[in-house]
Design a protein around this motif. Structure first.
Motif, PDB file in Angstrom:
ATOM      1  N   GLU A   1       0.831  -1.206   0.000  1.00 12.51           N
ATOM      2  CA  GLU A   1       0.000   0.000   0.000  1.00 12.51           C
ATOM      3  C   GLU A   1       0.867   1.257   0.000  1.00 12.51           C
ATOM      4  N   THR A   2       1.958   1.243   0.764  1.00 14.04           N
ATOM      5  CA  THR A   2       2.863   2.396   0.809  1.00 14.04           C
ATOM      6  C   THR A   2       3.495   2.629  -0.553  1.00 14.04           C
TER       7      THR A   2
ATOM      8  N   ALA B   1       2.223   1.788  -3.462  1.00 14.39           N
ATOM      9  CA  ALA B   1       1.175   2.292  -4.358  1.00 14.39           C
ATOM     10  C   ALA B   1       0.893   3.768  -4.091  1.00 14.39           C
ATOM     11  N   ILE B   2       0.884   4.164  -2.824  1.00 14.92           N
ATOM     12  CA  ILE B   2       0.666   5.573  -2.478  1.00 14.92           C
ATOM     13  C   ILE B   2       1.809   6.424  -3.022  1.00 14.92           C
TER      14      ILE B   2
ATOM     15  N   LEU C   1       3.724   5.752  -5.652  1.00  9.53           N
ATOM     16  CA  LEU C   1       3.576   5.853  -7.117  1.00  9.53           C
ATOM     17  C   LEU C   1       2.500   6.864  -7.488  1.00  9.53           C
ATOM     18  N   ALA C   2       1.377   6.815  -6.802  1.00  9.40           N
ATOM     19  CA  ALA C   2       0.282   7.728  -7.120  1.00  9.40           C
ATOM     20  C   ALA C   2       0.672   9.173  -6.832  1.00  9.40           C
ATOM     21  N   SER C   3       1.333   9.415  -5.703  1.00  5.00           N
ATOM     22  CA  SER C   3       1.718  10.794  -5.394  1.00  5.00           C
ATOM     23  C   SER C   3       2.817  11.281  -6.340  1.00  5.00           C
TER      24      SER C   3
ATOM     25  N   ALA D   1       3.138  10.367  -9.501  1.00  7.47           N
ATOM     26  CA  ALA D   1       2.458  10.670 -10.768  1.00  7.47           C
ATOM     27  C   ALA D   1       1.695  11.985 -10.660  1.00  7.47           C
ATOM     28  N   ALA D   2       1.071  12.224  -9.517  1.00  6.55           N
ATOM     29  CA  ALA D   2       0.330  13.474  -9.335  1.00  6.55           C
ATOM     30  C   ALA D   2       1.274  14.670  -9.360  1.00  6.55           C
TER      31      ALA D   2
ATOM     32  N   LYS E   1       4.190  14.828 -10.832  1.00  3.59           N
ATOM     33  CA  LYS E   1       4.691  14.975 -12.203  1.00  3.59           C
ATOM     34  C   LYS E   1       3.630  15.638 -13.074  1.00  3.59           C
TER      35      LYS E   1
END
Length: 139
Positions: free
Chosen positions: A97-98, A100-101, A103-105, A107-108, A110
């Motif tokens: 989960e960490t 994935a968080i 990666l998502a942050s 991408a956001a 960027k």
């Protein structure tokens, strides 16, 4: 058949000489020697122990026992701490989960980084147009 009464030690001040409590096997053999079969003797021993336990609990002595009260309070405090610790551990994300968080942050960030120049440039143009219009207007 009349069932014999056995006196069990009562809770209270301890006598000067130590009294050995009978074991369950000894109590069963006692009742068997009185003519009961094994199952009846077992049931009678359980019944006697339940009566003794009920009399100790219902006597109210346990309510005023400092050691029992303090131990109960400490057990409650430990239980509450363990519950809070368990909730904290359950609320924290695991490794997957960490990741994935992260990666998502990433991408956001960027995406925001790519979007910012396209938003700031027009705002700068608007600012320059307004400031040049203010300077060129007659007063």
């Amino acid at each position: 058949m009349e069932s014999p009464n056995i006196t069990l030690p009562t809770a209270g001040p301890k006598p000067s000489k130590k009294m050995k409590l009978p074991t369950a096997k000894e109590l069963i053999s006692h009742y068997e020697s009185r003519g009961m079969d094994s199952q009846e003797a077992s049931m009678k021993v359980i019944e006697d122990l339940q009566k003794a336990l009920f009399s100790v609990v219902s006597s109210g002595r346990g309510k005023h026992d400092k050691l029992l009260t303090e131990s109960s309070r400490k057990i409650d405090a430990i239980s509450n701490r363990l519950t809070i610790l368990d909730m904290k551990l359950d609320s924290k994300p695991g490794y997957i989960e960490t990741f994935a968080i992260g990666l998502a942050s990433g991408a956001a960030l960027k995406g925001i980084g790519a979007l910012v120049p396209h938003v700031i440039a027009p705002l700068g143009n608007i600012w320059n147009s307004v400031s040049s219009a203010i300077q060129s207007s007659p007063q």
